[in-house]
Write an enzyme that holds these catalytic residues in place. Structure first.
Site, mmCIF file in Angstrom:
data_model
loop_
_atom_site.group_PDB
_atom_site.id
_atom_site.type_symbol
_atom_site.label_atom_id
_atom_site.label_comp_id
_atom_site.label_asym_id
_atom_site.label_seq_id
_atom_site.Cartn_x
_atom_site.Cartn_y
_atom_site.Cartn_z
ATOM 1 N N PHE A 128 0.863 -1.181 0.000
ATOM 2 C CA PHE A 128 0.000 0.000 0.000
ATOM 3 C C PHE A 128 0.904 1.236 0.000
ATOM 4 O O PHE A 128 1.786 1.357 0.846
ATOM 5 C CB PHE A 128 -0.864 -0.046 1.264
ATOM 6 C CG PHE A 128 -2.089 0.814 1.211
ATOM 7 C CD1 PHE A 128 -3.317 0.272 0.837
ATOM 8 C CD2 PHE A 128 -2.032 2.159 1.547
ATOM 9 C CE1 PHE A 128 -4.459 1.068 0.801
ATOM 10 C CE2 PHE A 128 -3.178 2.957 1.509
ATOM 11 C CZ PHE A 128 -4.391 2.408 1.143
ATOM 12 N N ASP A 209 2.394 -4.849 8.130
ATOM 13 C CA ASP A 209 1.167 -4.051 8.020
ATOM 14 C C ASP A 209 0.045 -5.044 7.729
ATOM 15 O O ASP A 209 -0.018 -5.605 6.631
ATOM 16 C CB ASP A 209 1.339 -3.050 6.867
ATOM 17 C CG ASP A 209 0.073 -2.229 6.622
ATOM 18 O OD1 ASP A 209 -0.998 -2.594 7.145
ATOM 19 O OD2 ASP A 209 0.167 -1.225 5.888
ATOM 20 N N TYR A 234 -11.159 0.010 10.467
ATOM 21 C CA TYR A 234 -12.391 0.408 9.747
ATOM 22 C C TYR A 234 -12.708 -0.504 8.567
ATOM 23 O O TYR A 234 -13.730 -0.336 7.926
ATOM 24 C CB TYR A 234 -12.305 1.876 9.286
ATOM 25 C CG TYR A 234 -11.030 2.233 8.536
ATOM 26 C CD1 TYR A 234 -10.844 1.872 7.205
ATOM 27 C CD2 TYR A 234 -10.008 2.938 9.166
ATOM 28 C CE1 TYR A 234 -9.689 2.197 6.528
ATOM 29 C CE2 TYR A 234 -8.841 3.260 8.497
ATOM 30 C CZ TYR A 234 -8.690 2.891 7.178
ATOM 31 O OH TYR A 234 -7.523 3.206 6.510
ATOM 32 N N LYS A 235 -11.821 -1.466 8.260
ATOM 33 C CA LYS A 235 -12.067 -2.372 7.126
ATOM 34 C C LYS A 235 -12.826 -3.598 7.633
ATOM 35 O O LYS A 235 -13.982 -3.484 8.015
ATOM 36 C CB LYS A 235 -10.739 -2.726 6.460
ATOM 37 C CG LYS A 235 -10.111 -1.496 5.786
ATOM 38 C CD LYS A 235 -8.721 -1.735 5.240
ATOM 39 C CE LYS A 235 -8.223 -0.461 4.543
ATOM 40 N NZ LYS A 235 -6.779 -0.478 4.298
ATOM 41 N N ARG A 384 -12.202 -5.053 -7.118
ATOM 42 C CA ARG A 384 -12.036 -5.824 -5.879
ATOM 43 C C ARG A 384 -13.400 -6.152 -5.293
ATOM 44 O O ARG A 384 -14.241 -5.263 -5.129
ATOM 45 C CB ARG A 384 -11.240 -5.012 -4.838
ATOM 46 C CG ARG A 384 -9.772 -4.924 -5.141
ATOM 47 C CD ARG A 384 -8.993 -4.435 -3.932
ATOM 48 N NE ARG A 384 -9.618 -3.282 -3.274
ATOM 49 C CZ ARG A 384 -9.095 -2.639 -2.235
ATOM 50 N NH1 ARG A 384 -7.943 -3.043 -1.728
ATOM 51 N NH2 ARG A 384 -9.697 -1.601 -1.701
#
Ligand SMILES: *Cc1c(COP(=O)(O)O)cnc(C)c1O
Length: 424
Positions: A128, A209, A234-235, A384
């Site tokens: 990322f 990560d 939050y995912k 995705r």
């Protein structure tokens, strides 16, 4: 004979032991949500605990720091302990704090100690991007040159990484290894245990990560002997937009001082003595800096209850069944339309989402959204899809794939512009 996918999906849904959790989420009024890997949905539990915190504020003012139930003062440590089983850690090895990116900064500031020949950080080109921006600045802060001191493992196929290649790069010039748990685009799950073992054999600390795997993949951070890790909530954890992140520090390192210190990292019992000499806590709590965001943490508090009830292993089992069903459907029903699976097929090697690739990926995403199906898009050609164990169904997977077929068969994507939105 062609398979009756819809009937198969309905049979799987009827037999799903986790189906009771779906009703505890605020599903979109219409349509299908396939984007829980970017922002998980709100749950009844999350909104209840958020309301409770706002009520405590209304009633108690500053008294809430100690008298609220649960008290606000130890929110970081308490929620950290709630997350510990999800990542395979001891309760005091996890703390809720900061953002994914700010946690990378504070942990790398702690564990990156360039000395003599060992000056480089080893990362990878598929990570990322925020991780690379942050690592470059950490190298510069310590007096290095990112173009020389930040090494990137390369991908042969543009989708996945080979652990053997990464290990080959762990030589005497590497001072720190920093890698993702699951790659955000292809969904590849790296072998964290193998990478950690190899790094330690060469005397190199290693951090991960796990923002894209936490909540869908069970981790064993302590037993794998990982030095540190960090993630957002939050995912897949459904904490809400901007809910605080978290980090893990292995107990072996509790004697270390945090690289970026602040008063919330003080020995808890004496924080309010207000001494001008810093004395860090002997727990992951030492890596806190300032006052925690109680309101955004409160929604996370409720969201985590669902994981406690369901158990991360059951979440993983259903997640793999959903993504496996999706991959089979893409292979059998969509391949002739130019779609390709860009995620590892081996269940041991993939996280909680599937990359469905197509040259018209962006415009296909627009057409899906028009039909109320929410995916997300990652350039250059990845749609995705994250069918989430706690709230998605096999039937929703079937309907999504059917829509993908119709959009290309009827050339429906041609109605949309190739220009991308600011958030995709
Ligand atoms: C989502 C995500 C981030 C985002 O970082 P924030 O600081 O939370 O904005 C970072 N890394 C990975 C791997 C992610 O999936």
């Amino acid at each position: 004979m062609t398979r009756d996918w819809l009937s198969e999906a309905r049979v799987l849904d009827a037999a799903d032991p986790m189906k009771g959790f779906r009703g505890r989420f605020h599903l979109l009024k219409e349509g299908i949500y396939m984007d829980g890997n970017s922002l998980g949905l709100a749950s009844v539990d999350a909104l209840e605990s958020l309301e409770r915190a706002t009520e405590e504020w209304r009633r108690r003012g500053i008294g809430g720091w100690l008298d609220a139930d649960p008290d606000w003062f130890s929110y970081g440590e308490r929620i950290g302990a709630e997350m510990a089983p999800i990542v395979g850690a001891h309760p005091d090895e996890v703390v809720m704090v900061g953002s994914t990116t700010s946690n990378l900064h504070s942990l790398v500031a702690t564990f990156y100690e360039p000395k003599g020949e060992r000056r480089k950080i080893l990362a990878d080109e598929l990570t990322f991007p925020t991780d690379l921006y942050a690592l470059e600045s950490q190298v510069s802060i310590k007096g290095g040159d990112p173009s020389r001191d930040l090494l990137l493992a390369r991908s042969a196929d543009g989708r996945t990484l080979d652990e053997g290649d990464i290990i080959d790069m762990m030589d005497g010039t590497v001072a720190l290894v920093m890698l993702p748990g699951v790659l955000y685009r292809s969904g590849q799950l790296l072998d964290m245990r193998r990478l950690t073992k190899a790094a330690h054999e060469r005397g190199i600390p290693i951090g991960f990560d796990i923002a894209h795997s936490v909540g869908s993949v069970p981790h064993r951070l302590h037993d794998d002997d990982v030095d540190f890790a960090f993630w957002c909530t939050y995912k897949h954890l459904n904490g809400g937009p901007g809910s605080p992140a978290a980090l893990f520090v292995n107990r072996r390192h509790f004697g270390r001082a945090p690289g970026l210190a602040g008063w919330y990292g003080y020995v808890k019992e004496r924080q309010f003595d207000m001494s001008i000499t810093f004395e860090h806590a002997h727990s992951a709590g030492a890596w806190q800096m300032g006052t925690p965001g109680v309101l955004s943490a409160a929604s996370l508090d409720g969201a985590l209850k669902l994981f406690k009830e369901a158990g991360i292993d059951a979440v993983r089992k259903k997640s793999l069944a959903l993504t496996g069903f999706l991959i089979e459907m893409v292979d059998e029903r969509l391949a002739h339309l130019g779609y390709e699976v860009g995620s590892p097929r081996d269940p041991e090697r993939r996280g909680g989402h599937v990359a469905v690739e197509h040259d018209e990926g962006w415009r296909i995403c627009c057409a899906l959204k028009k039909r109320g199906i929410i995916p997300d898009f990652r350039p250059p050609r990845v749609v995705r899809l994250a069918p989430v164990a706690l709230y998605n169904t096999f039937e929703e997977v079937e309907r999504t794939v059917t829509a993908l077929a119709e959009i290309v068969e009827g050339r429906k994507y041609e109605a949309f512009s190739t220009k991308r939105d600011a958030v995709s």
